[in-house]
Each structure stands twice: as C-alpha cells, then as structure tokens.
Motif scaffolding. Structure first.
Motif: not given
Length: 240
Positions: A215-222, A227-231
């Motif tokens: 659950x934490x991994x999926x949250x981190x990826x989200x 952030x990657x999209x904003x960059x």
C-alpha cells in the motif's frame, strides 16, 4: 487458411471440453491474520502430515515470531518430541522407506499452498472417498487415482460417491457419508480450514507484511508520478 480454421476449432473444442470437466472447488475461507488458526494448523500438520511430508522451508522460530507466541511454548505445543526451535520441519520418513511403501517419496509441501491454492487444498482434503478398486482403498474427487491414503478417515468418517449421468458418462455429483467419524462436520471443516491456512502461510510467511508494505509502495509511486509529470511539464514548456 482451412488448416488454420480447423486448428482453431480443435483448440476451442478441447478447451471447452476441459472446462466442462473442471472440478467445482469449495471455498476455503482462510484468514492468514488469525494466529490461533495458524497455530492449530501447524499442530494438525505435525500430527497428521509430518510423518510423510516435510515443509523444509520454515523453522519453528519463524512460526513463533509470526504467530506472536513464545518460542519455547510453540515447540512444546506444536513440534514433535526432540525438535528444537531452530529446526526445520523435516519428516522422519527416509527416502528408501517411502519408495518401498508408496513407490515414490511423498513431496515436500512448502509451496503447495502457492502452486495449488487454498480452495484446491480444502476441496482435496475433504474429497476422499472409499474405493475398493484402489490399492489404498481410497480415491479423491479433486485428484483422481490419488496415491495418498485418507489420513483423516477416523475424524471425518467414510464417504461414498453419488454418481449421475453427464453426456452418457457417470460423474460424481456429491459424496455421501456412510460411516460417521469422531468429529462433527463443523469440527472437521474447522480442522481442514486451519490446516489449509497453515499450508498457505508456509508458502509465503511474509505475505501479510508484503501486502501491508504494498500500500505504501503504491502510494509512493502515485506521488512520484505526479511529481514526474509536473517536472515533465516544466522541462518541456518552452518547447511546447
């Protein structure tokens, strides 16, 4: 082209035929978070299964940690006499005797829960019935011509198959009790559920922890995706 069509039809018909013969499995309804069930299942395995089968990829120490009980207490309540807390769960039956008695060495069951699944194991353990035509006097609805004796016959009782006709062939519709065992149906269901729960746990002891961390991994990826999209938007704004 005709050959391709013929091949496609043969594959389709074969698949349909296989699907029609597939056994309907019963729901196991296991709960890997139920430590008491896991402890009972481990005890059942030692009592009824460890004489022939190993689960060599688990130690009593790991079980005590996961079940939340004292190591010495688990060894006292679950492990066979003489076993230590750091021991793996090996059967006492040697390969020579196993091949002499059964024709083949019974398999290690460390990964049976992952390869077969909980519902298959549950249906298999409840699917034994009397069959005098077989060397061991038993057969199984899930595993036809099985080479394993019904170790639970005293607890479950003796069952016989009730047949019905399907496309002119006799198939087992259900099992009927002909000689009751020491346990009631509900008590035996609980025993099998606990045993299956333990076997599924052994296949991946870290499963609940993996799911929790997932659950934490999926949250981190989200968050990282945002952030990657904003960059990306920032880097490419002048080019666009």
């Amino acid at each position: 082209m005709k050959r391709l069509i013929t091949l496609f039809l043969l594959v389709t018909l074969s698949f349909c035929g296989y699907a029609s013969e597939e056994i309907e499995l019963q729901d196991a309804n296991i709960d890997l978070s139920d430590s008491k069930s896991l402890e009972r299942g481990a005890k059942h395995f030692v009592t009824y299964c460890l004489g022939c089968h190993s689960v060599k990829h688990i130690r009593y120490q790991r079980m005590a940690l996961d079940f939340g009980i004292d190591e010495k207490q688990l060894v006292k309540d679950v492990a066979p006499e003489g076993a230590g807390v750091y021991d793996q769960m090996y059967t006492a039956m040697n390969k020579h005797d196993a091949e002499k008695w059964f024709g083949v060495q019974p398999p290690d069951l460390s990964l049976i829960g992952r390869s077969r699944g909980a519902d298959w194991l549950y249906s298999y353990l409840k699917g034994f019935y009397a069959d005098k035509t077989k060397p061991l006097g038993t057969n199984n609805t899930v595993f036809k011509d099985v080479g394993m004796p019904n170790v639970f016959w005293e607890l479950q009782g003796q069952q016989k198959p009730v047949f019905h006709l399907v496309d002119g062939q006799q198939q087992i519709e259900k099992l009927s009790m002909i000689e009751p065992g020491k346990l009631s149906e509900q008590e035996f269901d609980l025993l099998v559920t606990d045993l299956v729960n333990f076997l599924v746990y052994v296949g991946e002891p870290i499963q609940l922890e993996r799911q929790r961390l997932g659950k934490y991994v999926l949250f981190f990826l989200l968050i990282f995706s945002v952030i990657a999209y904003k960059l990306k938007k920032e880097y490419w704004k002048d080019i666009d």
